[in-house]
Design a protein around this motif. Structure first.
Motif, PDB file in Angstrom:
ATOM      1  N   PRO A 138       0.827  -1.222   0.000  1.00 51.53           N
ATOM      2  CA  PRO A 138       0.000   0.000   0.000  1.00 51.53           C
ATOM      3  C   PRO A 138       0.852   1.259   0.000  1.00 51.53           C
ATOM      4  N   LYS A 139       0.374   2.295  -0.677  1.00 48.80           N
ATOM      5  CA  LYS A 139       1.057   3.590  -0.723  1.00 48.80           C
ATOM      6  C   LYS A 139       1.290   4.111   0.698  1.00 48.80           C
ATOM      7  N   GLY A 140       2.488   4.638   0.952  1.00 48.23           N
ATOM      8  CA  GLY A 140       2.799   5.208   2.272  1.00 48.23           C
ATOM      9  C   GLY A 140       3.388   4.214   3.243  1.00 48.23           C
ATOM     10  N   MET A 141       3.446   2.927   2.826  1.00 46.32           N
ATOM     11  CA  MET A 141       3.932   1.867   3.706  1.00 46.32           C
ATOM     12  C   MET A 141       5.353   2.172   4.209  1.00 46.32           C
ATOM     13  N   ALA A 142       5.595   1.881   5.510  1.00 55.63           N
ATOM     14  CA  ALA A 142       6.934   1.901   6.125  1.00 55.63           C
ATOM     15  C   ALA A 142       7.635   3.252   6.006  1.00 55.63           C
ATOM     16  N   THR A 143       6.866   4.327   5.957  1.00 54.75           N
ATOM     17  CA  THR A 143       7.476   5.667   5.932  1.00 54.75           C
ATOM     18  C   THR A 143       7.134   6.394   7.221  1.00 54.75           C
ATOM     19  N   ARG A 144       8.085   7.167   7.726  1.00 56.95           N
ATOM     20  CA  ARG A 144       7.865   7.975   8.929  1.00 56.95           C
ATOM     21  C   ARG A 144       7.997   9.438   8.532  1.00 56.95           C
ATOM     22  N   GLN A 145       7.001  10.235   8.914  1.00 55.29           N
ATOM     23  CA  GLN A 145       6.963  11.633   8.478  1.00 55.29           C
ATOM     24  C   GLN A 145       7.808  12.523   9.400  1.00 55.29           C
ATOM     25  N   ALA A 146       8.394  13.558   8.819  1.00 54.10           N
ATOM     26  CA  ALA A 146       9.111  14.557   9.626  1.00 54.10           C
ATOM     27  C   ALA A 146       8.141  15.133  10.654  1.00 54.10           C
ATOM     28  N   GLY A 147       8.583  15.265  11.914  1.00 53.19           N
ATOM     29  CA  GLY A 147       7.751  15.888  12.945  1.00 53.19           C
ATOM     30  C   GLY A 147       6.626  15.021  13.452  1.00 53.19           C
ATOM     31  N   GLU A 148       6.603  13.723  13.084  1.00 56.42           N
ATOM     32  CA  GLU A 148       5.463  12.906  13.559  1.00 56.42           C
ATOM     33  C   GLU A 148       5.544  12.633  15.065  1.00 56.42           C
ATOM     34  N   ASP A 149       6.725  12.749  15.672  1.00 61.56           N
ATOM     35  CA  ASP A 149       6.837  12.623  17.136  1.00 61.56           C
ATOM     36  C   ASP A 149       6.674  14.005  17.763  1.00 61.56           C
ATOM     37  N   LEU A 150       7.554  14.935  17.446  1.00 62.59           N
ATOM     38  CA  LEU A 150       7.518  16.285  18.020  1.00 62.59           C
ATOM     39  C   LEU A 150       7.617  17.300  16.894  1.00 62.59           C
ATOM     40  N   ARG A 151       6.857  18.396  17.033  1.00 63.24           N
ATOM     41  CA  ARG A 151       6.851  19.464  16.023  1.00 63.24           C
ATOM     42  C   ARG A 151       7.729  20.613  16.489  1.00 63.24           C
ATOM     43  N   LYS A 152       8.554  21.153  15.615  1.00 63.50           N
ATOM     44  CA  LYS A 152       9.354  22.335  15.936  1.00 63.50           C
ATOM     45  C   LYS A 152       8.459  23.453  16.484  1.00 63.50           C
ATOM     46  N   GLY A 153       8.876  24.072  17.606  1.00 63.10           N
ATOM     47  CA  GLY A 153       8.121  25.197  18.168  1.00 63.10           C
ATOM     48  C   GLY A 153       7.042  24.781  19.160  1.00 63.10           C
ATOM     49  N   GLU A 154       6.753  23.474  19.198  1.00 63.91           N
ATOM     50  CA  GLU A 154       5.715  22.959  20.101  1.00 63.91           C
ATOM     51  C   GLU A 154       6.287  22.847  21.525  1.00 63.91           C
ATOM     52  N   THR A 155       5.458  23.156  22.554  1.00 60.79           N
ATOM     53  CA  THR A 155       5.869  22.909  23.949  1.00 60.79           C
ATOM     54  C   THR A 155       5.664  21.429  24.221  1.00 60.79           C
ATOM     55  N   ILE A 156       6.768  20.723  24.427  1.00 62.14           N
ATOM     56  CA  ILE A 156       6.665  19.255  24.544  1.00 62.14           C
ATOM     57  C   ILE A 156       6.591  18.796  25.992  1.00 62.14           C
ATOM     58  N   LEU A 157       7.112  19.597  26.924  1.00 67.38           N
ATOM     59  CA  LEU A 157       7.018  19.273  28.357  1.00 67.38           C
ATOM     60  C   LEU A 157       6.836  20.588  29.100  1.00 67.38           C
ATOM     61  N   THR A 158       6.017  20.558  30.138  1.00 65.25           N
ATOM     62  CA  THR A 158       5.795  21.797  30.892  1.00 65.25           C
ATOM     63  C   THR A 158       6.451  21.702  32.267  1.00 65.25           C
ATOM     64  N   LYS A 159       6.759  22.894  32.764  1.00 66.32           N
ATOM     65  CA  LYS A 159       7.271  23.067  34.117  1.00 66.32           C
ATOM     66  C   LYS A 159       6.410  22.266  35.104  1.00 66.32           C
ATOM     67  N   GLY A 160       7.052  21.539  36.015  1.00 60.27           N
ATOM     68  CA  GLY A 160       6.279  20.757  36.978  1.00 60.27           C
ATOM     69  C   GLY A 160       6.198  19.282  36.636  1.00 60.27           C
ATOM     70  N   THR A 161       6.595  18.924  35.396  1.00 57.72           N
ATOM     71  CA  THR A 161       6.550  17.515  35.003  1.00 57.72           C
ATOM     72  C   THR A 161       7.614  16.716  35.745  1.00 57.72           C
ATOM     73  N   VAL A 162       7.233  15.557  36.274  1.00 60.93           N
ATOM     74  CA  VAL A 162       8.208  14.658  36.903  1.00 60.93           C
ATOM     75  C   VAL A 162       8.905  13.875  35.788  1.00 60.93           C
ATOM     76  N   LEU A 163      10.241  13.886  35.809  1.00 65.61           N
ATOM     77  CA  LEU A 163      10.997  13.299  34.705  1.00 65.61           C
ATOM     78  C   LEU A 163      11.232  11.807  34.915  1.00 65.61           C
ATOM     79  N   ARG A 164      10.624  11.017  34.028  1.00 66.05           N
ATOM     80  CA  ARG A 164      10.864   9.580  33.992  1.00 66.05           C
ATOM     81  C   ARG A 164      11.763   9.289  32.786  1.00 66.05           C
ATOM     82  N   ALA A 165      12.029   8.016  32.535  1.00 71.47           N
ATOM     83  CA  ALA A 165      12.928   7.676  31.427  1.00 71.47           C
ATOM     84  C   ALA A 165      12.414   8.237  30.098  1.00 71.47           C
ATOM     85  N   ALA A 166      11.108   8.170  29.874  1.00 74.45           N
ATOM     86  CA  ALA A 166      10.566   8.638  28.592  1.00 74.45           C
ATOM     87  C   ALA A 166      10.780  10.143  28.420  1.00 74.45           C
ATOM     88  N   GLU A 167      10.593  10.908  29.503  1.00 76.39           N
ATOM     89  CA  GLU A 167      10.777  12.361  29.410  1.00 76.39           C
ATOM     90  C   GLU A 167      12.259  12.703  29.216  1.00 76.39           C
TER      91      GLU A 167
END
Ligand code: AMP
Ligand code: MG
Length: 416
Positions: A138-167
């Motif tokens: 199928p068209k689009g198979m096995a491709t990952r788009q730019a910014g599909e995890d995090l977008r430039k300029g986006e606030t990805i974590l806010t003050k007060g977040t407890v930092l675990r391995a993922a953060e």
């Protein structure tokens, strides 16, 4: 094994554990934020908002090893395509892919212009000049788009977040080697008592090993703070004064012993001189006597917790009062352990005017809880066997077998 209801007559004024904890949480200062290396930040509270400096992933890339193609060419199979080159992870494609063409591509490599689909290598004959695609893709198979995890300029974590391995990983993926976090409290810990002997010294008659300093230093570390292990302080005002004067360099002080009626007289005058202290008789077992106050160090106010000397009392009062305080100092909002309800597999007797934190073994599958065995305040093994504290409220003197009780889920040991 019933909890003994013998000793302990009602004292004139007993404070509830909830009131004591509320006062402690209101009394401890939130520590300032500091800059920390990313790998030192696990478990700490983020002191700034984090904005992505670029897209993650930064470019369109392949999720598989295979061939980058135009989706229209592989809607049906088999089909032959001309191989026009190869691109590995870390490289960049030197040309585009047109109709009837394919470029060998590795996982994580940028997808060449013109291509919109990756055919996985298992669905080809893996040839290098002309490749046969053996399965329709199928068209689009096995491709990952730019910014599909995090977008430039986006606030990805806010003050007060407890930092675990993922953060920590999110921070790494936007290139943050150093971040602002709430300071990890440095906690001075010492033992008091003329009978207490450190581990490297021979034991004389009437002496006992210092276990509390090791228990409490470890509990301090488990609460995300840094133990500053001091010595054993003899039961004298001068020794205590000197020990506390040194310990005020810390963010908090934890002591054990010498707070029960009869020998708290040393701590009280010394601390009235260096700061303020309250001796509380708390309506709990174990751990009725508890001292809480603060020592002044210039502008700084350093909280001091005087825990009882009995080994179980010291650790249970740490769990109920000091651990939440250390977490709050780190900027944590949620300082309580998870709770559940379970049915007692045996009856438990208790003094009705005390809230008893019995050491229990909780079986989540059966929804059942039993005592660890003898519950004396010096039987530290009861804590070692426990995976919970059974929280038995004031106002009842007996809990029957099969009765539902509140359970505080503490650290979970491996079954044994
Ligand atoms: P205290 O609160 O000083 O009256 O001590 C109560 C009991 O706890 C006594 O039996 C002490 O010997 C014991 N104890 C006090 N400090 C420690 C310690 N650091 N390690 C082990 N046991 C202790
Ligand atoms: Mg003592």
């Amino acid at each position: 094994m019933p909890v003994s209801a013998t000793s302990a007559k009602p004292a004139p004024k007993l404070m509830s554990a909830d009131d004591a904890l509320a006062r402690i949480l209101a009394g401890v200062p939130a520590l300032p934020t500091v800059e920390a290396p990313l790998l030192d930040a696990l478990g700490l509270v983020l002191g700034e908002d984090i904005v992505a400096d670029r897209d993650v992933p930064p470019f369109r890339n392949s999720a598989m090893d295979g061939y980058a193609v135009q989706g229209d060419d592989v809607a049906a199979a088999p089909v032959e395509l001309r191989v026009v080159g190869e691109v590995a992870a870390g490289a960049f494609p030197d040309r585009a892919v047109g109709a009837g063409e394919a470029m060998r591509i590795m996982t994580g490599a940028p997808i060449p212009d013109g291509a919109d689909t990756v055919v996985r290598v298992e669905d080809t004959d893996n040839a290098s000049d002309v490749v046969t695609i053996t399965a329709a893709t199928p068209k689009g198979m096995a491709t990952r788009q730019a910014g599909e995890d995090l977008r430039k300029g986006e606030t990805i974590l806010t003050k007060g977040t407890v930092l675990r391995a993922a953060e920590i990983g999110l921070l790494a993926s936007v290139g943050r080697a150093r971040i602002r976090v709430r300071k990890r409290p440095r906690v001075a810990v010492f033992s008091t008592g003329d009978e207490i002997v450190d581990l490297d010294l021979p034991m004389d008659r009437g002496q006992i090993r210092d276990s509390n300093r090791y228990t409490l230093a470890s509990a301090i570390r488990a609460a995300g703070a840094e133990p500053w292990v001091r010595g054993i302080v003899r039961d004298s005002p001068d020794a205590l004064r000197a020990a506390i004067r040194e310990a005020v360099a810390a963010d908090a002080i934890v002591t054990s012993g010498g707070v029960s009626v009869g020998d708290h007289d040393h701590l009280k005058p010394v601390l009235s001189e260096l700061g303020t202290i309250d001796f509380w008789a708390i309506a709990i077992r174990p751990g009725r006597p508890l001292a809480f106050g603060e020592v002044k160090d210039g502008e700084r106010r350093v909280p001091i917790f005087g825990l009882p000397g009995n080994t179980v009392s010291a650790l249970v009062t740490f769990e109920i009062f000091v651990r939440p305080a250390l977490l709050r100092m780190q900027g944590r909002q949620n300082v309580a352990r998870p709770r559940t309800k379970a049915r007692l597999t045996e009856p438990v007797d208790k003094p009705d005017f005390l809230r008893v934190f019995a050491r229990g073994i909780h079986d989540p599958e059966a929804g059942a809880v039993r005592l660890t065995g003898p519950q004396g305040s010096g039987i530290l093994r009861s804590m070692s066997l426990a995976n919970c504290l059974i929280d038995l409220p004031v106002g009842a003197s007996r809990f029957e077998k099969g009765e539902e009780v509140d359970v505080i889920l503490t650290e979970q040991p491996e079954p044994r």
